[in-house]
Design a protein around this motif. Structure first.
Motif, mmCIF file in Angstrom:
data_model
loop_
_atom_site.group_PDB
_atom_site.id
_atom_site.type_symbol
_atom_site.label_atom_id
_atom_site.label_comp_id
_atom_site.label_asym_id
_atom_site.label_seq_id
_atom_site.Cartn_x
_atom_site.Cartn_y
_atom_site.Cartn_z
ATOM 1 N N ASN A 1 0.922 -1.131 -0.098
ATOM 2 C CA ASN A 1 0.242 0.060 0.073
ATOM 3 C C ASN A 1 0.753 1.401 0.051
ATOM 4 O O ASN A 1 0.524 2.306 -0.736
ATOM 5 C CB ASN A 1 -0.908 0.073 1.191
ATOM 6 C CG ASN A 1 -1.969 -1.043 1.159
ATOM 7 O OD1 ASN A 1 -2.177 -1.722 0.036
ATOM 8 N ND2 ASN A 1 -2.948 -1.207 2.271
ATOM 9 N N THR A 2 1.987 1.258 0.580
ATOM 10 C CA THR A 2 3.064 2.472 0.801
ATOM 11 C C THR A 2 3.480 2.700 -0.575
ATOM 12 O O THR A 2 3.563 3.672 -1.159
ATOM 13 C CB THR A 2 4.032 2.003 1.964
ATOM 14 O OG1 THR A 2 3.374 1.692 3.173
ATOM 15 C CG2 THR A 2 4.975 3.096 1.870
ATOM 16 N N ASN B 1 0.903 4.247 -3.081
ATOM 17 C CA ASN B 1 0.573 5.634 -2.800
ATOM 18 C C ASN B 1 1.903 6.207 -3.323
ATOM 19 O O ASN B 1 1.740 7.476 -3.797
ATOM 20 C CB ASN B 1 0.305 5.894 -1.410
ATOM 21 C CG ASN B 1 -1.030 5.555 -0.888
ATOM 22 O OD1 ASN B 1 -1.941 5.655 -1.733
ATOM 23 N ND2 ASN B 1 -1.128 5.016 0.231
ATOM 24 N N GLU C 1 -8.879 8.496 -6.845
ATOM 25 C CA GLU C 1 -9.857 7.717 -5.928
ATOM 26 C C GLU C 1 -8.921 6.425 -5.651
ATOM 27 O O GLU C 1 -8.363 5.860 -6.237
ATOM 28 C CB GLU C 1 -10.974 7.356 -6.564
ATOM 29 C CG GLU C 1 -11.904 8.378 -6.937
ATOM 30 C CD GLU C 1 -13.126 7.981 -7.883
ATOM 31 O OE1 GLU C 1 -13.710 6.732 -7.749
ATOM 32 O OE2 GLU C 1 -13.667 8.788 -8.456
ATOM 33 N N GLY C 2 -9.355 6.040 -4.318
ATOM 34 C CA GLY C 2 -8.776 4.763 -3.814
ATOM 35 C C GLY C 2 -9.667 3.681 -3.863
ATOM 36 O O GLY C 2 -11.053 4.119 -3.760
ATOM 37 N N HIS C 3 -9.570 2.385 -3.951
ATOM 38 C CA HIS C 3 -10.455 1.290 -3.639
ATOM 39 C C HIS C 3 -10.003 0.299 -2.951
ATOM 40 O O HIS C 3 -8.773 0.013 -3.191
ATOM 41 C CB HIS C 3 -10.597 0.769 -5.263
ATOM 42 C CG HIS C 3 -11.668 -0.161 -5.311
ATOM 43 N ND1 HIS C 3 -13.084 0.197 -5.320
ATOM 44 C CD2 HIS C 3 -11.687 -1.550 -5.595
ATOM 45 C CE1 HIS C 3 -13.778 -1.197 -5.565
ATOM 46 N NE2 HIS C 3 -12.984 -2.026 -5.553
ATOM 47 N N ARG C 4 -10.894 -0.438 -2.270
ATOM 48 C CA ARG C 4 -10.739 -1.286 -1.374
ATOM 49 C C ARG C 4 -9.425 -1.352 -0.605
ATOM 50 O O ARG C 4 -8.466 -1.985 -0.469
ATOM 51 C CB ARG C 4 -10.585 -2.687 -2.228
ATOM 52 C CG ARG C 4 -11.711 -2.891 -3.016
ATOM 53 C CD ARG C 4 -11.850 -4.387 -3.609
ATOM 54 N NE ARG C 4 -11.697 -5.356 -2.370
ATOM 55 C CZ ARG C 4 -11.817 -6.535 -2.565
ATOM 56 N NH1 ARG C 4 -12.410 -7.036 -3.834
ATOM 57 N NH2 ARG C 4 -11.592 -7.476 -1.612
ATOM 58 N N GLU C 5 -9.334 -0.382 0.078
ATOM 59 C CA GLU C 5 -8.122 0.147 1.193
ATOM 60 C C GLU C 5 -6.919 0.158 0.391
ATOM 61 O O GLU C 5 -5.799 -0.488 1.186
ATOM 62 C CB GLU C 5 -8.207 -0.967 2.296
ATOM 63 C CG GLU C 5 -9.706 -1.150 3.027
ATOM 64 C CD GLU C 5 -9.800 -2.174 3.735
ATOM 65 O OE1 GLU C 5 -8.910 -3.252 3.768
ATOM 66 O OE2 GLU C 5 -10.932 -2.404 4.274
ATOM 67 N N GLY C 6 -6.833 0.770 -0.328
ATOM 68 C CA GLY C 6 -5.455 0.997 -0.996
ATOM 69 C C GLY C 6 -4.921 -0.116 -1.875
ATOM 70 O O GLY C 6 -3.634 0.185 -2.419
ATOM 71 N N THR C 7 -5.863 -1.033 -2.358
ATOM 72 C CA THR C 7 -5.234 -2.263 -3.160
ATOM 73 C C THR C 7 -5.406 -1.611 -4.645
ATOM 74 O O THR C 7 -4.854 -2.344 -5.320
ATOM 75 C CB THR C 7 -5.833 -3.247 -2.811
ATOM 76 O OG1 THR C 7 -7.316 -3.188 -3.288
ATOM 77 C CG2 THR C 7 -5.742 -3.887 -1.557
ATOM 78 N N SER D 1 -2.565 -3.245 -6.280
ATOM 79 C CA SER D 1 -1.639 -4.389 -5.834
ATOM 80 C C SER D 1 -1.594 -5.621 -6.669
ATOM 81 O O SER D 1 -2.448 -5.541 -7.589
ATOM 82 C CB SER D 1 -2.339 -4.871 -4.275
ATOM 83 O OG SER D 1 -3.522 -5.676 -4.717
#
Length: 119
Positions: free
Chosen positions: A45-46, A49, A70-76, A91
């Motif tokens: 995730n880091t 970003n 927009e982020g989706h599913r907690e940064g994945t 990810s």
């Protein structure tokens, strides 16, 4: 900047931060969503970003700002929407699940051999 120049600048920024499996697909003839999709994977995730931040910084220096991030599913999965160019940073698991390359396989994959640095 042209949509292709925006896409290639995004590719260079992703490559500079060690994005994985970077791809750019021209989809202008297939949809009105965008002219290009740029797709890359991050290892955490880091890093996802950091990859997005690098794209935003690079394109801002060239006078381009995203319409939204927009982020989706907690940064994945993070989407940077530049109107004519959509930058998707996943990810590995999310990339395999959504498989945008398969969904947009009728698009024209850009040859990035002159843009990406050799590992």
């Amino acid at each position: 900047m042209t949509p292709k120049e925006i896409a290639l600048s995004a590719v260079r920024a992703l490559d500079g931060k060690k994005g994985k499996e970077i791809a750019a697909i021209e989809i202008a003839d297939l949809t009105t969503l965008a002219d290009y999709f740029v797709i890359a994977s991050g290892t955490s995730n880091t890093q996802i970003n950091a990859l997005c931040d690098a794209v935003e910084k690079e394109l801002k220096e060239q006078g381009e700002t995203p319409l939204r991030r927009e982020g989706h599913r907690e940064g994945t999965w993070v989407l940077l929407d530049y109107g004519s160019v959509a930058v998707h940073v996943f990810s590995q698991e999310a990339r395999e699940f959504y498989d945008l390359e398969r969904l947009w396989r009728d698009g024209k994959k850009l040859d990035l051999s002159g843009v990406l640095t050799a590992d």
